[in-house]
Design a protein around this motif. Structure first.
Motif, PDB file in Angstrom:
ATOM      1  N   LEU A 116       1.385  -1.345   0.307  1.00  0.00           N
ATOM      2  CA  LEU A 116      -0.122  -0.157   0.085  1.00  0.00           C
ATOM      3  C   LEU A 116       0.605   1.412  -0.110  1.00  0.00           C
ATOM      4  CD1 LEU A 116      -3.108   0.571   1.549  1.00  0.00           C
ATOM      5  CD2 LEU A 116      -1.508   2.290   1.975  1.00  0.00           C
ATOM      6  N   PRO A 117       0.966   1.233  -1.608  1.00  0.00           N
ATOM      7  CA  PRO A 117       2.172   2.955  -1.500  1.00  0.00           C
ATOM      8  C   PRO A 117       1.092   4.596  -0.444  1.00  0.00           C
ATOM      9  CG  PRO A 117       0.922   2.269  -3.277  1.00  0.00           C
ATOM     10  CD  PRO A 117       0.207   1.893  -2.140  1.00  0.00           C
ATOM     11  N   LEU A 118       2.354   5.045   0.111  1.00  0.00           N
ATOM     12  CA  LEU A 118       1.730   5.860   1.110  1.00  0.00           C
ATOM     13  C   LEU A 118       0.908   7.366   0.364  1.00  0.00           C
ATOM     14  CD1 LEU A 118       4.996   7.659   2.824  1.00  0.00           C
ATOM     15  CD2 LEU A 118       2.943   6.308   3.810  1.00  0.00           C
ATOM     16  N   GLY A 119       1.126   7.271  -1.265  1.00  0.00           N
ATOM     17  CA  GLY A 119       0.296   7.864  -2.381  1.00  0.00           C
ATOM     18  C   GLY A 119      -1.061   8.075  -2.758  1.00  0.00           C
ATOM     19  N   ALA A 120      -1.194   6.274  -1.892  1.00  0.00           N
ATOM     20  CA  ALA A 120      -2.283   5.545  -2.842  1.00  0.00           C
ATOM     21  C   ALA A 120      -3.396   6.406  -2.450  1.00  0.00           C
ATOM     22  CB  ALA A 120      -2.369   4.178  -2.563  1.00  0.00           C
ATOM     23  N   THR A 121      -5.033   6.626  -3.460  1.00  0.00           N
ATOM     24  CA  THR A 121      -6.319   7.236  -2.515  1.00  0.00           C
ATOM     25  C   THR A 121      -6.851   6.584  -2.338  1.00  0.00           C
ATOM     26  OG1 THR A 121      -6.984   6.539  -5.539  1.00  0.00           O
ATOM     27  CG2 THR A 121      -5.405   8.657  -5.184  1.00  0.00           C
ATOM     28  N   GLU A 122      -8.069   6.732  -2.477  1.00  0.00           N
ATOM     29  CA  GLU A 122      -9.180   5.951  -0.748  1.00  0.00           C
ATOM     30  C   GLU A 122      -9.200   5.394  -2.492  1.00  0.00           C
ATOM     31  OE1 GLU A 122     -14.273   6.448  -0.386  1.00  0.00           O
ATOM     32  OE2 GLU A 122     -12.147   8.413  -0.286  1.00  0.00           O
ATOM     33  N   ASP A 123      -9.886   5.558  -3.756  1.00  0.00           N
ATOM     34  CA  ASP A 123     -10.502   4.465  -4.601  1.00  0.00           C
ATOM     35  C   ASP A 123      -9.761   3.519  -4.631  1.00  0.00           C
ATOM     36  OD1 ASP A 123     -12.215   5.838  -5.348  1.00  0.00           O
ATOM     37  OD2 ASP A 123     -11.371   6.896  -7.372  1.00  0.00           O
ATOM     38  N   ARG A 124      -8.175   3.775  -5.094  1.00  0.00           N
ATOM     39  CA  ARG A 124      -7.284   2.501  -4.920  1.00  0.00           C
ATOM     40  C   ARG A 124      -7.253   1.786  -3.843  1.00  0.00           C
ATOM     41  NH1 ARG A 124      -4.898  -1.121  -6.324  1.00  0.00           N
ATOM     42  NH2 ARG A 124      -2.496  -1.009  -7.398  1.00  0.00           N
ATOM     43  N   VAL A 125      -7.583   2.471  -2.755  1.00  0.00           N
ATOM     44  CA  VAL A 125      -7.054   1.040  -1.234  1.00  0.00           C
ATOM     45  C   VAL A 125      -8.617   0.525  -1.105  1.00  0.00           C
ATOM     46  CG1 VAL A 125      -7.491   0.794   1.034  1.00  0.00           C
ATOM     47  CG2 VAL A 125      -5.805   3.053  -0.501  1.00  0.00           C
ATOM     48  N   LEU A 126      -9.832   1.052  -1.579  1.00  0.00           N
ATOM     49  CA  LEU A 126     -11.175   0.467  -1.051  1.00  0.00           C
ATOM     50  C   LEU A 126     -11.318   0.062  -2.511  1.00  0.00           C
ATOM     51  CD1 LEU A 126     -13.104   3.391   0.413  1.00  0.00           C
ATOM     52  CD2 LEU A 126     -12.118   1.710   1.280  1.00  0.00           C
ATOM     53  N   ALA A 143     -13.206   1.161  -6.824  1.00  0.00           N
ATOM     54  CA  ALA A 143     -14.106   1.838  -7.415  1.00  0.00           C
ATOM     55  C   ALA A 143     -14.769   0.939  -8.590  1.00  0.00           C
ATOM     56  CB  ALA A 143     -13.761   3.779  -7.588  1.00  0.00           C
ATOM     57  N   LEU A 144     -15.342   2.460  -8.713  1.00  0.00           N
ATOM     58  CA  LEU A 144     -16.229   1.951  -9.836  1.00  0.00           C
ATOM     59  C   LEU A 144     -14.688   1.870 -11.847  1.00  0.00           C
ATOM     60  CD1 LEU A 144     -18.818   2.183 -11.887  1.00  0.00           C
ATOM     61  CD2 LEU A 144     -18.196   4.549 -12.269  1.00  0.00           C
ATOM     62  N   ASP A 145     -15.281   0.730 -12.408  1.00  0.00           N
ATOM     63  CA  ASP A 145     -14.295   0.387 -13.095  1.00  0.00           C
ATOM     64  C   ASP A 145     -14.875   1.401 -14.360  1.00  0.00           C
ATOM     65  OD1 ASP A 145     -13.239  -0.761 -16.129  1.00  0.00           O
ATOM     66  OD2 ASP A 145     -12.593  -2.493 -13.974  1.00  0.00           O
ATOM     67  N   ILE A 146     -14.235   2.736 -14.283  1.00  0.00           N
ATOM     68  CA  ILE A 146     -14.595   3.489 -16.387  1.00  0.00           C
ATOM     69  C   ILE A 146     -14.201   2.758 -17.411  1.00  0.00           C
ATOM     70  CG2 ILE A 146     -13.291   5.677 -16.419  1.00  0.00           C
ATOM     71  CD1 ILE A 146     -14.482   5.981 -14.200  1.00  0.00           C
ATOM     72  N   GLU A 147     -13.386   1.954 -17.011  1.00  0.00           N
ATOM     73  CA  GLU A 147     -14.010   1.605 -18.738  1.00  0.00           C
ATOM     74  C   GLU A 147     -14.896   0.660 -19.348  1.00  0.00           C
ATOM     75  OE1 GLU A 147      -9.990  -1.000 -20.004  1.00  0.00           O
ATOM     76  OE2 GLU A 147      -8.949  -0.107 -19.089  1.00  0.00           O
ATOM     77  N   ARG A 182     -14.052  -2.403  -9.693  1.00  0.00           N
ATOM     78  CA  ARG A 182     -12.957  -2.749  -9.855  1.00  0.00           C
ATOM     79  C   ARG A 182     -12.447  -3.012  -8.326  1.00  0.00           C
ATOM     80  NH1 ARG A 182     -10.881   2.458 -11.647  1.00  0.00           N
ATOM     81  NH2 ARG A 182     -10.221   3.068  -9.504  1.00  0.00           N
ATOM     82  N   PRO A 183     -11.655  -4.046  -7.676  1.00  0.00           N
ATOM     83  CA  PRO A 183     -11.057  -4.162  -6.937  1.00  0.00           C
ATOM     84  C   PRO A 183      -9.918  -3.544  -6.829  1.00  0.00           C
ATOM     85  CG  PRO A 183     -12.067  -6.322  -8.005  1.00  0.00           C
ATOM     86  CD  PRO A 183     -11.566  -5.303  -9.241  1.00  0.00           C
ATOM     87  N   GLY A 184     -10.070  -3.025  -5.720  1.00  0.00           N
ATOM     88  CA  GLY A 184      -8.773  -2.196  -5.280  1.00  0.00           C
ATOM     89  C   GLY A 184      -7.789  -3.096  -4.285  1.00  0.00           C
ATOM     90  N   VAL A 197     -18.477  -0.722  -0.284  1.00  0.00           N
ATOM     91  CA  VAL A 197     -18.023   0.845  -1.277  1.00  0.00           C
ATOM     92  C   VAL A 197     -19.578   0.965  -1.146  1.00  0.00           C
ATOM     93  CG1 VAL A 197     -16.953   1.674  -3.077  1.00  0.00           C
ATOM     94  CG2 VAL A 197     -15.938  -0.204  -1.786  1.00  0.00           C
ATOM     95  N   GLU A 198     -20.059   2.476  -1.320  1.00  0.00           N
ATOM     96  CA  GLU A 198     -20.812   2.455  -1.551  1.00  0.00           C
ATOM     97  C   GLU A 198     -20.826   3.760  -2.723  1.00  0.00           C
ATOM     98  OE1 GLU A 198     -23.840   1.314  -1.408  1.00  0.00           O
ATOM     99  OE2 GLU A 198     -23.780  -0.268  -0.064  1.00  0.00           O
ATOM    100  N   ARG A 199     -20.797   4.028  -3.752  1.00  0.00           N
ATOM    101  CA  ARG A 199     -20.095   5.667  -4.240  1.00  0.00           C
ATOM    102  C   ARG A 199     -19.781   5.576  -5.779  1.00  0.00           C
ATOM    103  NH1 ARG A 199     -13.658   6.554  -3.472  1.00  0.00           N
ATOM    104  NH2 ARG A 199     -14.455   8.653  -4.770  1.00  0.00           N
ATOM    105  N   ASP A 200     -20.478   6.183  -6.131  1.00  0.00           N
ATOM    106  CA  ASP A 200     -20.591   6.043  -8.320  1.00  0.00           C
ATOM    107  C   ASP A 200     -21.560   5.277  -8.374  1.00  0.00           C
ATOM    108  OD1 ASP A 200     -18.677   8.357  -7.583  1.00  0.00           O
ATOM    109  OD2 ASP A 200     -16.970   7.338  -8.184  1.00  0.00           O
ATOM    110  N   GLY A 201     -22.435   5.295  -7.820  1.00  0.00           N
ATOM    111  CA  GLY A 201     -23.362   4.274  -8.311  1.00  0.00           C
ATOM    112  C   GLY A 201     -22.811   3.085  -8.104  1.00  0.00           C
ATOM    113  N   VAL A 202     -21.802   2.643  -7.417  1.00  0.00           N
ATOM    114  CA  VAL A 202     -21.688   1.396  -7.357  1.00  0.00           C
ATOM    115  C   VAL A 202     -21.862   0.759  -5.732  1.00  0.00           C
ATOM    116  CG1 VAL A 202     -19.252  -0.226  -6.910  1.00  0.00           C
ATOM    117  CG2 VAL A 202     -19.383   1.491  -8.845  1.00  0.00           C
TER     118      VAL A 202
END
Length: 309
Positions: free
Chosen positions: A64-74, A76-80, A90-92, A129-134
């Protein structure tokens, strides 16, 4: 990419043993390794991942890098998929670490918001995870491993308590050992595959020992007298919270399983005492980093009648 062999690492015996005991019983829940810079903390953790992987154990080591974002950790919605009109999760990193190890280097510099996320998931073993329609829920049970240099900042008490075990890593001062460390590193950098081959048999034997201990763990007997001593030791050491009692008991049982014994002994409790309790005892202002361990050893000697390892 070949990692430095776990069995080729010199020194840091307590750190290596703590990691192995967590591999035997992941419910111990983690290892915190604080100490001097450049002492091989990250190398040791990554070497463990290679050792376990080579043995076919389903215990991934995820960074887990120090600069990891919330989406990267938890996750998020798979944009593709979203661009094609599909709602897909998209699993984190927490999903990747499920059932294995989540490693954070310089954990004391981790963003407070990410720390809060980790505390929530570590407490429940579930990531929601409850966000961005996911809307997605998945298990996230992992062994938390953190390393860092205390000179760069303290660790939040809530996060520190989530690490089952803690060890202080210091610079090796013995000349022969330091020389051998340099020789081994130079040999590894010159030809990693050839160097790893030198330790292949040791790696295999250690991995087999971990596997056998995992299989034996549930059958290891915990005598009532030993359980009494575990709780008494936590009281004697003035351990904060009741997690200490549980982790001490689990660690002692894992130690017995790793040693091939069918029952937990006082010696197992003594060996588990320092890494379990050093970060859970009250600290005095400006005291040396080794002071908590010394207090725990004295408490173990009084309660167990043995010298704590």
């Amino acid at each position: 990419m070949t990692s430095f062999p776990f069995t080729a690492i010199l020194g840091q015996n307590e750190l290596r043993r703590c990691l192995l005991l967590c591999a035997v019983d992941p419910a111990i829940s983690g290892v915190l390794a604080f100490g001097d810079r450049g002492t091989g903390k990250s190398t040791t953790v990554r070497a463990l991942g290679q050792l376990l992987s080579s043995a076919g154990l389903p215990l991934p080591v995820v960074d887990l890098p120090l600069g990891a974002t919330e989406d990267r950790v938890l996750g998020a919605l798979d944009i593709e998929h979203a661009l094609r009109g599909e709602i897909c999760f998209r699993p984190g990193l927490l999903a990747q670490a499920d059932g294995g190890f989540l490693y954070i280097d310089e954990v004391n510099l981790l963003d407070d918001y990410i720390v809060d996320l980790l505390l929530d998931v570590a407490a429940s073993g579930i990531n929601r995870v409850e966000r961005d329609g996911v809307s997605h829920v998945h298990p996230a049970r992992f062994v938390l491993v953190g390393s860092g240099n205390p000179e760069e900042g303290e660790l939040r008490p809530q996060l520190e308590d989530r690490f089952g075990l803690a060890t202080h890593v210091s610079t090796i001062t013995e000349l022969p050992a330091r020389l051998e460390i340099v020789r081994r590193r130079l040999a590894f950098d010159a030809d990693a595959s050839a160097f790893a081959a030198r330790f292949a048999e040791e790696e295999r034997l250690l991995a087999s020992r971990v596997i056998e201990a995992r299989e034996r763990l549930d059958t290891v007997h915990l005598p009532e007298e030993i359980l009494d001593r575990c709780v008494e030791l936590c009281v004697e050491a003035r351990a904060v919270g009741h997690r200490a009692d549980i982790v001490l008991t689990r660690t002692a049982r894992a130690a017995a399983a790793f040693a091939g014994r069918s029952a937990v002994t006082r010696a197992d409790v003594a060996a588990a005492a320092v890494p379990t309790l050093r970060h859970r005892t009250p600290r005095e202002p400006l005291e040396r980093a080794t002071a908590p361990a010394a207090r725990v050893k004295l408490a173990a000697a009084r309660v167990l009648g043995l010298r704590a390892a």
